[in-house]
Motif scaffolding. Structure first.
Motif, PDB file in Angstrom:
ATOM      1  N   ARG A  81     -65.351  -1.251  68.470  1.00  0.00           N
ATOM      2  CA  ARG A  81     -66.484  -1.229  67.550  1.00  0.00           C
ATOM      3  C   ARG A  81     -67.255  -2.525  67.720  1.00  0.00           C
ATOM      4  O   ARG A  81     -66.770  -3.485  68.333  1.00  0.00           O
ATOM      5  N   ASP A  82     -68.477  -2.579  67.163  1.00  0.00           N
ATOM      6  CA  ASP A  82     -69.321  -3.760  67.353  1.00  0.00           C
ATOM      7  C   ASP A  82     -69.256  -4.714  66.165  1.00  0.00           C
ATOM      8  O   ASP A  82     -70.159  -5.508  65.942  1.00  0.00           O
ATOM      9  N   THR A  83     -68.158  -4.653  65.401  1.00  0.00           N
ATOM     10  CA  THR A  83     -67.881  -5.667  64.387  1.00  0.00           C
ATOM     11  C   THR A  83     -66.562  -6.352  64.742  1.00  0.00           C
ATOM     12  O   THR A  83     -65.723  -5.778  65.449  1.00  0.00           O
ATOM     13  N   ARG A 124     -67.167  -9.697  54.599  1.00  0.00           N
ATOM     14  CA  ARG A 124     -67.977  -8.525  54.952  1.00  0.00           C
ATOM     15  C   ARG A 124     -67.831  -8.277  56.438  1.00  0.00           C
ATOM     16  O   ARG A 124     -67.361  -9.144  57.185  1.00  0.00           O
ATOM     17  N   PRO A 125     -68.219  -7.078  56.917  1.00  0.00           N
ATOM     18  CA  PRO A 125     -68.194  -6.861  58.363  1.00  0.00           C
ATOM     19  C   PRO A 125     -69.090  -7.880  59.079  1.00  0.00           C
ATOM     20  O   PRO A 125     -70.192  -8.187  58.623  1.00  0.00           O
ATOM     21  N   ILE A 126     -68.598  -8.421  60.177  1.00  0.00           N
ATOM     22  CA  ILE A 126     -69.311  -9.440  60.953  1.00  0.00           C
ATOM     23  C   ILE A 126     -69.707  -8.816  62.278  1.00  0.00           C
ATOM     24  O   ILE A 126     -68.852  -8.381  63.054  1.00  0.00           O
ATOM     25  N   GLY A 127     -71.005  -8.757  62.563  1.00  0.00           N
ATOM     26  CA  GLY A 127     -71.502  -8.143  63.781  1.00  0.00           C
ATOM     27  C   GLY A 127     -71.200  -8.974  65.012  1.00  0.00           C
ATOM     28  O   GLY A 127     -71.137 -10.205  64.955  1.00  0.00           O
ATOM     29  N   GLU A 130     -73.688 -11.828  65.789  1.00  0.00           N
ATOM     30  CA  GLU A 130     -73.976 -12.892  64.822  1.00  0.00           C
ATOM     31  C   GLU A 130     -73.489 -14.240  65.320  1.00  0.00           C
ATOM     32  O   GLU A 130     -72.402 -14.352  65.870  1.00  0.00           O
ATOM     33  N   ASN A 251     -62.312  -1.604  57.847  1.00  0.00           N
ATOM     34  CA  ASN A 251     -63.315  -2.362  58.589  1.00  0.00           C
ATOM     35  C   ASN A 251     -64.762  -2.110  58.167  1.00  0.00           C
ATOM     36  O   ASN A 251     -65.669  -2.779  58.662  1.00  0.00           O
ATOM     37  N   ASP A 252     -65.005  -1.163  57.249  1.00  0.00           N
ATOM     38  CA  ASP A 252     -66.373  -0.893  56.808  1.00  0.00           C
ATOM     39  C   ASP A 252     -66.769  -1.695  55.578  1.00  0.00           C
ATOM     40  O   ASP A 252     -67.845  -1.501  55.018  1.00  0.00           O
TER      41      ASP A 252
END
Length: 308
Positions: A81-83, A124-127, A130, A251-252
């Motif tokens: 995933r992208d987080t 929070r989810p971290i992209g 970032e 993870n969301d």
């Protein structure tokens, strides 16, 4: 008591762990020679007073490498995933914390230190794209019957707002030991029915190191592990945490997790694992079926909406 003021030491980039471990070895060799000289002065020689440096190491503009992120996700069995998984964030920040622990004014030896546990708030989810500011500092130096404990605190911020905070607790055995402290009650390990079984091969430590750069000798092979007092290499504690969180982390949203380590996982080895719901969270533990010894236990759960 108010928190001590800390001076920021801003680094140009995240340091490499290989040179840091080499510096730790040199520092410990010099410390051994110094202690031998002090003992040679005879009775009445002053003992060193343990004090933590009042500093924070800070690195700005830290970003994940997508290829390394995918390699980590595959290693621990996480979804692509992208987080960022929480342990991956720890891996990004870990060298900054190690840089503090190898400072000349840090009073405890890094090599051979025992990792006791972690408490992490992943806000929070971290992209993956970032940029993060990483800050690391030590606090809460305290006695233990086997030595001295210390907390290493790491914060990751995005846009000036903290998004991840981890507290890792370590024990330096034999340093300032306080035998008058009564031992804690032994934890009985009455394991539940396992929900998974991990078969870890001898290369597990090297595989984790190749992805996140943690080449601590105790994880790499028999000879370097024996040099630091272990019969065989052991799995990284954060690898074990990452395996659990790959299954249990929500993870969301933001979440909080903790883990305590009770006995090392020698490599190669087999770990029985159980995950189960508990009042809105997931409890987990891992143990050795042959000996009955528990390796780790912890909990993970979503943060309440007001805290995310």
């Amino acid at each position: 008591m108010s928190a001590p003021e800390r001076a920021d030491v801003v680094l140009g980039s995240v340091p490499k762990l290989g040179p840091l471990y080499a510096a730790a070895a040199g520092k410990q060799a010099a410390g051994w020679r110094r202690r031998r000289a002090v003992r040679g002065r005879g009775p009445g020689a002053p003992e060193e007073v343990l004090r933590l440096p009042a500093v924070r190491h800070v690195v700005r503009g830290v970003a994940a490498d997508p290829g390394r992120l995918a390699a980590y996700q595959r290693l621990v069995g996480d979804a692509l995933r992208d987080t960022l998984p929480s342990v991956y964030v720890h891996g990004l920040a870990f060298p900054v914390a190690v840089g503090v622990m190898v400072r000349a004014d840090f009073p405890l030896p890094l090599l051979g230190m025992v990792h006791l546990g972690n408490v992490v708030e992943h806000s929070r989810p971290i992209g993956v794209g970032e940029e993060l500011e990483i800050a690391a500092w030590p606090e809460n130096l305290r006695a233990h019957r086997a030595g001295t404990r210390v907390d290493m605190v790491v914060e990751a911020s995005a846009g000036g707002v903290p998004v991840w905070r981890g507290v890792s607790t370590y024990l330096a055995k034999g340093i300032g030991a306080a035998p008058e402290l009564a031992p804690g009650e032994p934890r009985a390990c009455l394991p539940p029915a396992p929900t998974a079984r991990w078969q870890l091969d001898a290369a597990t430590g090297r595989a984790y190191a190749a992805v996140l750069g943690d080449y601590n000798p105790i994880h790499l092979g028999v000879l370097p592990a024996k040099a630091l007092g272990l019969k065989r290499p052991i799995a990284h504690g954060m690898y074990l945490a990452g395996r659990v969180l790959a299954t249990a982390a929500p993870n969301d949203c933001g979440y909080r997790w903790s883990i305590r380590f009770e006995a090392p996982v020698f490599l190669p080895g087999t770990v029985e694992v159980a995950l189960g719901p508990h009042n809105g969270t997931v409890d987990f533990e891992g143990w050795n079926a042959a000996s009955g010894r528990r390796h780790f236990a912890g909990r993970v759960g979503a943060l309440p909406p007001a805290e995310t």
